[in-house]
Design a protein around this motif. Structure first.
Motif, PDB file in Angstrom:
ATOM      1  N   HIS A  75       5.634  64.240  -1.160  1.00  0.00           N
ATOM      2  CA  HIS A  75       6.873  64.177  -0.679  1.00  0.00           C
ATOM      3  C   HIS A  75       7.067  63.521   0.523  1.00  0.00           C
ATOM      4  O   HIS A  75       8.140  63.636   1.299  1.00  0.00           O
ATOM      5  CB  HIS A  75       7.326  65.687  -0.552  1.00  0.00           C
ATOM      6  N   VAL A  76       6.039  62.595   0.964  1.00  0.00           N
ATOM      7  CA  VAL A  76       6.178  61.912   2.221  1.00  0.00           C
ATOM      8  C   VAL A  76       6.458  60.449   1.831  1.00  0.00           C
ATOM      9  O   VAL A  76       5.826  59.805   0.895  1.00  0.00           O
ATOM     10  CB  VAL A  76       4.804  61.812   2.982  1.00  0.00           C
ATOM     11  N   PHE A  77       7.409  59.838   2.454  1.00  0.00           N
ATOM     12  CA  PHE A  77       7.701  58.478   2.211  1.00  0.00           C
ATOM     13  C   PHE A  77       7.675  57.685   3.506  1.00  0.00           C
ATOM     14  O   PHE A  77       7.965  58.253   4.755  1.00  0.00           O
ATOM     15  CB  PHE A  77       9.173  58.448   1.557  1.00  0.00           C
ATOM     16  N   PHE A  78       7.790  56.375   3.551  1.00  0.00           N
ATOM     17  CA  PHE A  78       7.657  55.539   4.653  1.00  0.00           C
ATOM     18  C   PHE A  78       9.147  54.806   4.548  1.00  0.00           C
ATOM     19  O   PHE A  78       9.572  54.279   3.888  1.00  0.00           O
ATOM     20  CB  PHE A  78       6.878  54.471   4.090  1.00  0.00           C
ATOM     21  N   ARG A  79       9.779  55.098   5.802  1.00  0.00           N
ATOM     22  CA  ARG A  79      11.080  54.477   5.966  1.00  0.00           C
ATOM     23  C   ARG A  79      10.818  53.068   6.025  1.00  0.00           C
ATOM     24  O   ARG A  79       9.841  52.413   6.640  1.00  0.00           O
ATOM     25  CB  ARG A  79      11.371  54.792   7.567  1.00  0.00           C
ATOM     26  N   GLY A  80      11.792  52.275   5.610  1.00  0.00           N
ATOM     27  CA  GLY A  80      11.749  50.975   5.414  1.00  0.00           C
ATOM     28  C   GLY A  80      11.005  50.484   4.354  1.00  0.00           C
ATOM     29  O   GLY A  80      10.929  48.990   4.164  1.00  0.00           O
ATOM     30  N   VAL A  81      10.451  50.997   3.459  1.00  0.00           N
ATOM     31  CA  VAL A  81       9.685  50.469   2.445  1.00  0.00           C
ATOM     32  C   VAL A  81      10.433  51.104   0.977  1.00  0.00           C
ATOM     33  O   VAL A  81      10.345  52.380   0.733  1.00  0.00           O
ATOM     34  CB  VAL A  81       8.314  51.163   2.465  1.00  0.00           C
TER      35      VAL A  81
END
Length: 219
Positions: A75-81
């Protein structure tokens, strides 16, 4: 040689390192996790954004190469990716002692510096945990959002839908049980498959191996 260890962050599933002893190929199983991987090779250092993938991917291995990295919770994501086009390995630009991610230049970490990297990513606002997605993947129902909104949020965060994730999680559980030497019939029951054929199809699709092959090679 491969090993995993924990990092002191709720955003991280594990840290890992691997050393290749002989040339060959490795079939990387399907996964719902995203991560960052780094390598020291004869051609120089590399950095990659990893995962997810709904099918196994073949990787070429060269003796002497060393790799390490960090795997984040689903549930963790990279902003801008963007995670719309799921692919398991995306090379990142490397410049001497730094690599580029989402427009930022970040220090290439040693295996012992992965906690520092995670802290740096979080401090820069590149890592975000989506708790509604975590609840959805755990099977907890959130009545405050519509099914369509939650479906879209899961896919934009993970890169896969909930059904794909559930299938991968079940296959991983079965793979682990088989690797411990648990009989196939017992694995069918414990992992919740309808029958042995169902288990075999799932593992062949997601790990590229049958239960018998796993029992013979992973004990």
């Amino acid at each position: 040689m491969y090993r995993e260890w924990d990092l002191p962050s709720p955003l991280v599933r594990c840290a890992w390192s691997a050393t290749v002893e002989v040339n060959g190929t490795w079939l990387q199983p399907a996964t719902e996790f995203w991560g960052l991987g780094f390598s020291s090779t004869a051609d120089g250092p590399t950095a990659e954004l990893l995962g997810p993938a709904a099918a196994p991917q073949e990787m070429c291995l060269r003796a002497g190469d060393t790799s390490w990295g960090v795997e984040f919770a689903a549930h963790v994501f990279f902003r801008g990716v963007s995670k719309d086009a799921a692919t398991q390995v995306m090379p990142l630009p490397v410049h001497e002692s730094t690599f580029e991610l989402a427009g930022f230049a970040l220090t290439l970490p040693a295996p012992t510096e992965l906690s520092t990297l995670v802290d740096d990513l979080r401090r820069r606002g590149l890592l975000t945990a989506e708790e509604q997605v975590a609840a959805a993947l755990d099977g907890r129902v959130d009545r405050t959002v519509s099914t369509r909104t939650l479906r879209r949020r899961v896919h934009s965060t993970v890169g896969l839908n909930r059904q794909q994730v559930a299938v991968i999680v079940r296959a991983r559980q079965a793979f682990a049980l088989l690797s411990e030497g648990v009989p196939v019939a017992e694995v069918v029951v414990r992992a919740g498959y309808s029958d042995q054929a169902h288990l075999t199809r799932s593992l062949r699709t997601l790990a590229g191996r049958t239960p018998r092959e796993i029992l013979l090679t992973d004990r």
